[in-house]
Design an enzyme around this catalytic site. Sequence first.
Site, mmCIF file in Angstrom:
data_model
loop_
_atom_site.group_PDB
_atom_site.id
_atom_site.type_symbol
_atom_site.label_atom_id
_atom_site.label_comp_id
_atom_site.label_asym_id
_atom_site.label_seq_id
_atom_site.Cartn_x
_atom_site.Cartn_y
_atom_site.Cartn_z
ATOM 1 N N PHE A 211 -20.286 -27.771 -10.169
ATOM 2 C CA PHE A 211 -20.236 -29.199 -9.833
ATOM 3 C C PHE A 211 -21.191 -29.440 -8.677
ATOM 4 O O PHE A 211 -21.147 -28.740 -7.665
ATOM 5 C CB PHE A 211 -18.806 -29.614 -9.461
ATOM 6 N N HIS A 214 -21.570 -33.559 -3.526
ATOM 7 C CA HIS A 214 -20.876 -34.848 -3.520
ATOM 8 C C HIS A 214 -20.069 -34.989 -2.237
ATOM 9 O O HIS A 214 -19.822 -34.017 -1.527
ATOM 10 C CB HIS A 214 -19.939 -34.965 -4.733
ATOM 11 N N ASP A 216 -16.230 -36.558 -1.200
ATOM 12 C CA ASP A 216 -14.984 -36.898 -1.886
ATOM 13 C C ASP A 216 -14.703 -38.392 -1.800
ATOM 14 O O ASP A 216 -14.949 -39.031 -0.773
ATOM 15 C CB ASP A 216 -13.810 -36.137 -1.275
ATOM 16 N N HIS A 270 -20.405 -31.324 -0.105
ATOM 17 C CA HIS A 270 -20.072 -29.978 -0.556
ATOM 18 C C HIS A 270 -20.324 -29.863 -2.054
ATOM 19 O O HIS A 270 -20.542 -30.863 -2.739
ATOM 20 C CB HIS A 270 -18.623 -29.622 -0.205
#
EC number: 1.21.3.1
Length: 331
Positions: A211, A214, A216, A270
């Site tokens: 992933f 981004h 959160d 992260h």
Amino acid sequence: MGSVSKANVPKIDVSPLFGDDQAAKMRVAQQIDAASRDTGFFYAVNHGINVQRLSQKTKEFHMSITPEEKWDLAIRAYNKEHQDQVRAGYYLSIPGKKAVESFCYLNPNFTPDHPRIQAKTPTHEVNVWPDETKHPGFQDFAEQYYWDVFGLSSALLKGYALALGKEENFFARHFKPDDTLASVVLIRYPYLDPYPEAAIKTAADGTKLSFEWHEDVSLITVLYQSNVQNLQVETAAGYQDIEADDTGYLINCGSYMAHLTNNYYKAPIHRVKWVNAERQSLPFFVNLGYDSVIDPFDPREPNGKSDREPLSYGDYLQNGLVSLINKNGQT
């Protein structure tokens, strides 16, 4: 690629946040403040939740649910017949393309007669559950876990409030059992042989990812994960590894906290490394109520004033979730 350094992620004993010793609470708050202004991550220990049972119950669910059951629970991004399921339900893997799969559920108080459900307010949904006869006790366990981690999160929010110089219920008064939009996501990352190449992304620095980077979409995120190192946080020194710890909860701020504090507490960027291992990632995304509005402030300013505009949590959550899917793809 050279070796990646280890991020500074302290372990903080959060048990005083459940008590009445104000001096002890302030000591915890000071540690939260330091971590939030460093890498943005810390582990909450002495949190009072049986995470071994959480992991075992989740494993039993992930390993016993059938493809047919997953389809029957799938969100509308996968099953177009389920138009009311935007958030809550099963997020499917796609053979050859997508390996990760998950089950998301929302506030158990969102029943069919809840005013927000009756009004069809966006981001509010009634949870869907697998057949009780095939998964005995799972729904009861999952709903009880929601309230257990809600309680931990309420305590953590008191710590964050004190860390920011506010009274301890500054955030918690907006985080209420009857209307919180918080979600639990039970994510399974499988071991696959062979692992589909299409399910592996490559970052600009060559790191293989599950992933991509981004922030959160949350006020804060409260994560339990398996003891398999996978997360990296962006720092001034580049991406650094966050050590895994399957006894504590990994805590970080989301972009609503960054908005409120004028980035005094940033939402750390992260990413998830690709690791071909059977593992769990079980986040609780701490979301406020749909109509919740907290006036932004800047702890660095003598008068505390911020130029940022107030933002209702419902608008923030809707836009944030859509933006994350547009950037990183459907989870």
